[in-house]
Design a protein around this motif. Sequence first.
Motif, PDB file in Angstrom:
ATOM      1  N   CYS A 171      -5.216  -0.093   6.431  1.00 30.64           N
ATOM      2  CA  CYS A 171      -5.935  -0.045   5.499  1.00 30.64           C
ATOM      3  C   CYS A 171      -5.392  -2.081   5.322  1.00 30.64           C
ATOM      4  N   ALA A 172      -4.387  -1.757   5.733  1.00 28.62           N
ATOM      5  CA  ALA A 172      -4.136  -3.294   6.277  1.00 28.62           C
ATOM      6  C   ALA A 172      -4.392  -4.047   7.384  1.00 28.62           C
ATOM      7  N   GLN A 173      -4.829  -3.489   8.413  1.00 29.37           N
ATOM      8  CA  GLN A 173      -5.618  -4.022   9.819  1.00 29.37           C
ATOM      9  C   GLN A 173      -7.055  -4.477   9.172  1.00 29.37           C
ATOM     10  N   ASP A 174      -7.711  -3.192   7.690  1.00 30.91           N
ATOM     11  CA  ASP A 174      -8.973  -3.636   7.040  1.00 30.91           C
ATOM     12  C   ASP A 174      -8.776  -5.557   6.863  1.00 30.91           C
ATOM     13  N   VAL A 175      -8.003  -5.263   5.423  1.00 31.25           N
ATOM     14  CA  VAL A 175      -7.854  -6.297   4.944  1.00 31.25           C
ATOM     15  C   VAL A 175      -7.662  -7.080   5.574  1.00 31.25           C
ATOM     16  N   MET A 176      -6.556  -7.571   6.598  1.00 31.36           N
ATOM     17  CA  MET A 176      -6.408  -8.737   7.611  1.00 31.36           C
ATOM     18  C   MET A 176      -7.695  -8.996   8.115  1.00 31.36           C
ATOM     19  N   ALA A 177      -8.821  -7.917   8.954  1.00 31.43           N
ATOM     20  CA  ALA A 177      -9.993  -8.068   9.041  1.00 31.43           C
ATOM     21  C   ALA A 177     -10.932  -8.643   8.252  1.00 31.43           C
ATOM     22  N   THR A 178     -10.964  -8.050   6.770  1.00 33.35           N
ATOM     23  CA  THR A 178     -11.714  -8.296   5.634  1.00 33.35           C
ATOM     24  C   THR A 178     -10.903 -10.264   5.042  1.00 33.35           C
ATOM     25  N   LEU A 183       0.890  -1.305  -0.377  1.00 30.34           N
ATOM     26  CA  LEU A 183       0.231   0.420   0.250  1.00 30.34           C
ATOM     27  C   LEU A 183       0.971   1.437  -0.054  1.00 30.34           C
ATOM     28  N   ILE A 184       1.648   1.165   1.253  1.00 26.77           N
ATOM     29  CA  ILE A 184       2.708   2.228   1.059  1.00 26.77           C
ATOM     30  C   ILE A 184       3.531   2.349  -0.951  1.00 26.77           C
ATOM     31  N   ARG A 185       3.921   1.700  -1.251  1.00 30.95           N
ATOM     32  CA  ARG A 185       3.955   1.202  -2.452  1.00 30.95           C
ATOM     33  C   ARG A 185       3.491   2.331  -3.752  1.00 30.95           C
ATOM     34  N   SER A 186       2.189   1.413  -3.354  1.00 28.90           N
ATOM     35  CA  SER A 186       0.524   1.898  -3.709  1.00 28.90           C
ATOM     36  C   SER A 186       0.668   3.555  -3.713  1.00 28.90           C
ATOM     37  N   GLY A 187       1.148   4.484  -2.897  1.00 26.85           N
ATOM     38  CA  GLY A 187       1.382   5.832  -3.533  1.00 26.85           C
ATOM     39  C   GLY A 187       0.579   6.093  -1.244  1.00 26.85           C
ATOM     40  N   SER A 188      -0.117   5.289  -1.097  1.00 30.28           N
ATOM     41  CA  SER A 188      -0.336   5.433   0.570  1.00 30.28           C
ATOM     42  C   SER A 188       0.029   6.238   2.048  1.00 30.28           C
ATOM     43  N   ASP A 189       0.026   7.000   2.423  1.00 27.87           N
ATOM     44  CA  ASP A 189       1.054   7.085   3.377  1.00 27.87           C
ATOM     45  C   ASP A 189       1.356   6.055   4.525  1.00 27.87           C
ATOM     46  N   ALA A 190       2.189   6.474   5.141  1.00 30.14           N
ATOM     47  CA  ALA A 190       1.745   4.620   6.361  1.00 30.14           C
ATOM     48  C   ALA A 190       0.951   5.486   7.401  1.00 30.14           C
ATOM     49  N   ALA A 191       0.424   5.566   7.646  1.00 33.33           N
ATOM     50  CA  ALA A 191      -1.168   5.907   8.848  1.00 33.33           C
ATOM     51  C   ALA A 191      -2.052   5.131   8.000  1.00 33.33           C
ATOM     52  N   ALA A 241      -6.546  -7.024  -0.743  1.00 30.23           N
ATOM     53  CA  ALA A 241      -5.535  -5.123  -0.060  1.00 30.23           C
ATOM     54  C   ALA A 241      -5.538  -4.102  -1.385  1.00 30.23           C
ATOM     55  N   ARG A 242      -5.308  -4.168  -2.966  1.00 29.26           N
ATOM     56  CA  ARG A 242      -6.059  -3.786  -4.197  1.00 29.26           C
ATOM     57  C   ARG A 242      -7.042  -3.136  -3.552  1.00 29.26           C
TER      58      ARG A 242
END
Length: 172
Positions: A41-48, A28-36, A71-72
């Motif tokens: 988003c990573a937390q949401d992905v893992m919950a999903t 997600l960071i490499r895709s342009g998102s900031d770290a926070a 994630a995408r």
Amino acid sequence: MLAIRDRQDAAAFAALFDHFAPRVKGFLIRSGSDAALAEDCAQDVMATVWNKARLYDPARASVATWVFTIARNKRIDVIRRSRRPEPEDLPWGPEPEVEPDEQLAVSQDSARLREAVKALPKKQRDIVEKAYFGDLTHSEIAEVTGLPMGTIKSRLRLAMDRLRHAMGRDDE
């Protein structure tokens, strides 16, 4: 993943989480998102992944492909939400009636302005019409007329001064 899907195995999910959460965040960071945002988003992905584990089919995709597809899609959802404009505060009910004296004043001002524009020297009037009625930028006016940018700006400034004076707004 099969232990999570078939038995809701918390230990298997913890191992999956430890493996994929940092990788998803990095993606997600490499895709342009900031770290926070990437962390959230990573937390949401893992919950999903946990909540939709029953939908995982190893015949259709590997675990990594399935997780990174989620994630995408989450990233796309975040981008769409951030670009969606906030709803405006819309007034309820009909527009308030314009007072007759205000309506008359606006009408008179409009008539005075039309006359003031007509009274401008032709060269200034042409520039004002292109800029304000034709919605052209200074560069576009220069391109259309072949005049230098300085000439356009000077004529526009002189015309605006005359219009202010004609409208009785010399202090602006």
